[in-house]
Write an enzyme that holds these catalytic residues in place. Sequence first.
Site, PDB file in Angstrom:
ATOM      1  N   ASP A 142      32.592  20.342 -13.554  1.00 37.81           N
ATOM      2  CA  ASP A 142      32.032  20.680 -14.873  1.00 37.81           C
ATOM      3  C   ASP A 142      30.686  21.358 -14.617  1.00 37.81           C
ATOM      4  OD1 ASP A 142      31.631  20.678 -17.689  1.00 37.81           O
ATOM      5  OD2 ASP A 142      30.423  18.873 -17.534  1.00 37.81           O
ATOM      6  N   SER A 143      30.012  21.720 -15.701  1.00 39.40           N
ATOM      7  CA  SER A 143      28.710  22.361 -15.566  1.00 39.40           C
ATOM      8  C   SER A 143      27.605  21.378 -15.189  1.00 39.40           C
ATOM      9  CB  SER A 143      28.324  23.008 -16.897  1.00 39.40           C
ATOM     10  OG  SER A 143      28.182  21.991 -17.878  1.00 39.40           O
ATOM     11  N   TYR A 182      27.202  25.943 -19.493  1.00 37.62           N
ATOM     12  CA  TYR A 182      28.265  26.944 -19.441  1.00 37.62           C
ATOM     13  C   TYR A 182      28.511  27.556 -20.831  1.00 37.62           C
ATOM     14  CZ  TYR A 182      30.249  25.915 -14.730  1.00 37.62           C
ATOM     15  OH  TYR A 182      30.481  25.795 -13.384  1.00 37.62           O
ATOM     16  N   CYS A 233      36.070  20.307 -18.167  1.00 35.66           N
ATOM     17  CA  CYS A 233      35.171  21.160 -18.928  1.00 35.66           C
ATOM     18  C   CYS A 233      36.003  21.962 -19.928  1.00 35.66           C
ATOM     19  CB  CYS A 233      34.467  22.092 -17.943  1.00 35.66           C
ATOM     20  SG  CYS A 233      33.560  23.419 -18.723  1.00 35.66           S
ATOM     21  N   ASN A 234      35.694  21.797 -21.210  1.00 34.60           N
ATOM     22  CA  ASN A 234      36.431  22.518 -22.249  1.00 34.60           C
ATOM     23  C   ASN A 234      36.114  24.007 -22.226  1.00 34.60           C
ATOM     24  OD1 ASN A 234      37.650  20.408 -24.478  1.00 34.60           O
ATOM     25  ND2 ASN A 234      35.956  19.569 -23.306  1.00 34.60           N
ATOM     26  N   THR A 235      34.893  24.346 -21.826  1.00 37.32           N
ATOM     27  CA  THR A 235      34.458  25.740 -21.873  1.00 37.32           C
ATOM     28  C   THR A 235      35.269  26.592 -20.899  1.00 37.32           C
ATOM     29  OG1 THR A 235      32.268  24.941 -22.460  1.00 37.32           O
ATOM     30  CG2 THR A 235      32.418  27.223 -21.731  1.00 37.32           C
ATOM     31  N   GLU A 287      21.788  16.694 -20.589  1.00 36.98           N
ATOM     32  CA  GLU A 287      21.373  17.008 -19.217  1.00 36.98           C
ATOM     33  C   GLU A 287      19.916  16.631 -18.947  1.00 36.98           C
ATOM     34  OE1 GLU A 287      23.074  17.879 -16.577  1.00 36.98           O
ATOM     35  OE2 GLU A 287      24.999  18.116 -17.592  1.00 36.98           O
ATOM     36  N   CYS A 342      34.045  18.748 -25.803  1.00 34.46           N
ATOM     37  CA  CYS A 342      33.144  19.047 -24.687  1.00 34.46           C
ATOM     38  C   CYS A 342      33.002  17.727 -23.955  1.00 34.46           C
ATOM     39  CB  CYS A 342      31.783  19.528 -25.196  1.00 34.46           C
ATOM     40  SG  CYS A 342      30.518  19.634 -23.907  1.00 34.46           S
ATOM     41  N   HIS A 375      30.713  16.518 -22.308  1.00 33.21           N
ATOM     42  CA  HIS A 375      29.405  15.858 -22.433  1.00 33.21           C
ATOM     43  C   HIS A 375      29.342  14.950 -23.671  1.00 33.21           C
ATOM     44  CE1 HIS A 375      28.036  18.923 -19.569  1.00 33.21           C
ATOM     45  NE2 HIS A 375      26.882  18.287 -19.472  1.00 33.21           N
TER      46      HIS A 375
HETATM   47  N1  DGL Z   1      31.012  19.894 -20.480  1.00 36.32           N
HETATM   48  C1  DGL Z   1      31.449  21.234 -20.619  1.00 36.32           C
HETATM   49  C2  DGL Z   1      32.480  21.410 -21.697  1.00 36.32           C
HETATM   50  O1  DGL Z   1      33.295  20.527 -21.831  1.00 36.32           O
HETATM   51  C3  DGL Z   1      30.403  22.316 -20.490  1.00 36.32           C
HETATM   52  C4  DGL Z   1      29.258  22.241 -21.426  1.00 36.32           C
HETATM   53  C5  DGL Z   1      28.187  23.288 -21.131  1.00 36.32           C
HETATM   54  O2  DGL Z   1      27.741  23.380 -19.982  1.00 36.32           O
HETATM   55  O3  DGL Z   1      27.787  24.020 -22.052  1.00 36.32           O
HETATM   56  O4  DGL Z   1      32.540  22.388 -22.373  1.00 36.32           O
END
Ligand code: DGL
Length: 261
Positions: free
Chosen positions: A9-10, A41, A72-74, A151, A181, A183
Amino acid sequence: MERAIGVFDSGVGGLTVVNSIRSLLPNENIIYIGDNYHCPYGDKTPEQLFSYASGIVEYFIEQNVKMIVLACNTTSSTVLDKLQAVYSNMTIIGVIDATVDDFINRNVDNTLIIATAATIKSNKYPDTIKKINPHITTYSLATPKLVPLVESGMYKEGIYEVLHEYFDSYAGKIKSIILGCTHYPILKEQIKRVLPNIEYISSSEAICKNIKEILESKNLLNTQPNKYIKIYTTGETDEFRYSSSGFFDYTGLKVEHIIIK
Ligand code: DGL
């Protein structure tokens, strides 16, 4: 079977997926990469995201992992198809389909999808849901302030002002929320105070069932007790550990720095 699962993930968000793997599949060896150097991300282009993700995928292939999970969804909503096409010899999975399946199985309508700007822009969640059932009402909301608050560790102080700003207008209007997401499960208890009495669907939990099914079907579930969980960040190890302590158990584990080419 003993080869590790590569998860990335990011930043610290994907550790919510590692938590789910540790509880559902405790025998599995795991290598986790938080790409904090490029975090967040959510404001990056698909080209940038592909470049970051392919560097990490190549590292995992060198490490001989048995599968790669985009925690990571992104990246799942923007570059998964391309990664699967380019690295077709490796099993690479994302979180979106499993999360939509979980949502559909619960039979709750009126859902709010919250995610990063890039995930919302891709329309992947509403498109995937509407392909299965075009009558479901969905609302989509980009919530870009949340990842930096996680973060930085600032979420630990409570972030209710931001949550009220994002969610007050949805109270009473929605029956479920998709935490799109990885996070966001870290903020679930805080979000629940602003949006109580609705169903919570988390991409971090949904994906785990999918991982188990795939490993089972390939006869790759580890039957021996696991030997390691390696946690790497491309950013600062102290910051990474600080923002994730509280929701991730580091007993016997350390965070190491890694440079991805
Ligand atoms: N946790 C990630 C997601 O699920 C990335 C979030 C990010 O870095 O903006 O999208």
